[in-house]
Design a protein around this motif. Structure first.
Motif, PDB file in Angstrom:
ATOM      1  N   ALA A 138     -11.003 -21.637 -11.263  1.00  0.00           N
ATOM      2  CA  ALA A 138     -10.582 -22.928 -11.802  1.00  0.00           C
ATOM      3  C   ALA A 138     -11.209 -24.038 -10.982  1.00  0.00           C
ATOM      4  O   ALA A 138     -11.326 -23.934  -9.762  1.00  0.00           O
ATOM      5  CB  ALA A 138      -9.060 -23.059 -11.784  1.00  0.00           C
ATOM      6  N   SER A 139     -11.590 -25.112 -11.652  1.00  0.00           N
ATOM      7  CA  SER A 139     -12.278 -26.212 -10.974  1.00  0.00           C
ATOM      8  C   SER A 139     -11.325 -27.117 -10.199  1.00  0.00           C
ATOM      9  O   SER A 139     -11.764 -27.895  -9.357  1.00  0.00           O
ATOM     10  CB  SER A 139     -13.071 -27.042 -11.988  1.00  0.00           C
ATOM     11  OG  SER A 139     -12.201 -27.560 -12.983  1.00  0.00           O
ATOM     12  N   ASN A 140     -10.028 -27.030 -10.483  1.00  0.00           N
ATOM     13  CA  ASN A 140      -9.071 -27.871  -9.760  1.00  0.00           C
ATOM     14  C   ASN A 140      -7.746 -27.137  -9.606  1.00  0.00           C
ATOM     15  O   ASN A 140      -7.473 -26.138 -10.292  1.00  0.00           O
ATOM     16  CB  ASN A 140      -8.877 -29.222 -10.465  1.00  0.00           C
ATOM     17  CG  ASN A 140      -8.427 -29.069 -11.907  1.00  0.00           C
ATOM     18  OD1 ASN A 140      -7.361 -28.528 -12.184  1.00  0.00           O
ATOM     19  ND2 ASN A 140      -9.257 -29.520 -12.845  1.00  0.00           N
ATOM     20  N   ALA A 141      -6.925 -27.652  -8.716  1.00  0.00           N
ATOM     21  CA  ALA A 141      -5.666 -26.983  -8.379  1.00  0.00           C
ATOM     22  C   ALA A 141      -4.683 -26.965  -9.543  1.00  0.00           C
ATOM     23  O   ALA A 141      -3.901 -26.022  -9.683  1.00  0.00           O
ATOM     24  CB  ALA A 141      -5.032 -27.660  -7.169  1.00  0.00           C
ATOM     25  N   SER A 142      -4.723 -27.977 -10.407  1.00  0.00           N
ATOM     26  CA  SER A 142      -3.748 -28.029 -11.499  1.00  0.00           C
ATOM     27  C   SER A 142      -3.962 -26.882 -12.485  1.00  0.00           C
ATOM     28  O   SER A 142      -2.989 -26.283 -12.973  1.00  0.00           O
ATOM     29  CB  SER A 142      -3.829 -29.382 -12.222  1.00  0.00           C
ATOM     30  OG  SER A 142      -5.107 -29.562 -12.806  1.00  0.00           O
TER      31      SER A 142
END
Length: 300
Positions: A138-142
């Motif tokens: 995933a590109s971000n934590a969310s």
């Protein structure tokens, strides 16, 4: 199948539910497409053409979370509701009130929802049960949290923690740039971002630019801190390390993919070869990152 972004977490080494238990538990939240009135659905899908929701290869597991949502922009709903409000105002002889307008919007949304287009995306999860690693592509934590939430909801036992190292990535990257070298099998590449922690967050970005010059050290001496740094590990994987201990823009170099291609004669064999090569590289890369950051430090 090759992961491009790594959100890194820790599991106790040796944690591995039985295949039967894992299949049953993930099956509680198996993916179903959006129904006529569903704005969004999410759940587990088989990561391969086989029916199993968890694809096992030795100590490694591969999972796939699917998220499907309806494309119904609020601007479309508001515009349609406003047009109907204007018509209703003429019919009843006075303007539509706030409560009426809200009811119109809800009615319009319910009418349009079954006809809305859907978009589906998948997020892959790699687990090394022997080494105790869990990685979300995933590109971000969310987006990673979305996956972890579903894992926590699906599994009876899910003792996950965030990776924590003795040195912060910012401190380590500062040392590497100041000294002109990275530790171990890492080498510094040609992309970097430096930001000032004060004032207006002034930033300097280097793209395909040598980082060995005095200008980089001058920016560091002036107080700017590295938030992203391009590295190559062992001449096999290039990546971007970020201030949040995220690994982005992961690229397996040709030598790795050529090794996988030599081992496969069809698509199914290619998938297994790719997974085996990727798993082997990750099982060595992740401890190398931890070592470069001063070792692992349990969360307090």
């Amino acid at each position: 199948m090759w992961f491009k972004n790594l959100q890194i977490y820790r599991l106790p080494a040796g944690w591995k539910p039985s295949p039967e238990a894992l299949e049953t538990q993930l099956g509680r939240n198996r993916f179903n497409p959006c129904g006529p009135m569903d704005p969004q659905t999410k759940g587990w899908l088989p990561p391969t053409d086989e029916p199993a929701l968890a694809h096992a290869q030795g100590p490694y597991l591969l999972l796939s979370l699917a998220v499907e949502h309806k494309l119904l922009p609020s601007s479309v709903v508001n515009q349609t509701a406003q047009e109907r409000a204007e018509e209703l105002a003429v019919q009843q002889g006075y303007p539509v009130g706030r409560k009426q307008l809200k009811e119109l919007r809800e009615r319009v949304r319910d009418e349009l929802m079954p006809r809305a287009f859907t978009r589906r995306r998948r997020t892959s999860v790699w687990i090394d049960t022997a080494g105790g690693w869990l990685v979300v592509d995933a590109s971000n934590a969310s987006k990673a949290e979305e996956v972890l939430e579903m894992l926590g909801k699906s599994l009876d036992e899910f003792p996950l923690t965030r990776l924590n190292t003795a040195m912060s990535p910012v401190a380590a990257m500062t040392d590497w740039l100041a000294g002109g070298d990275a530790p171990g099998a890492f080498t510094i590449d040609r992309d970097c971002e430096l930001k000032s922690p004060v004032e207006e967050k002034a930033a300097v970005r280097y793209v395909r630019h040598t980082l060995e010059g005095d200008d980089v050290r001058q920016h560091i001496a002036a107080g700017k801190l590295p938030t992203r740094l391009a590295l190559t590990w062992n001449d096999r994987i290039s990546l971007i390390l970020t201030e949040k201990l995220e690994v982005k823009r992961v690229a397996f170099l040709d030598v790795v993919k050529e090794e996988a291609e030599k081992q496969a004669e069809n698509a199914a064999e290619q998938f297994e070869a790719d997974l085996a090569l990727m798993s082997g590289e990750f099982s060595r890369l992740l401890p190398a990152i931890v070592e470069a950051l001063g070792g692992e430090q349990p969360l307090q």
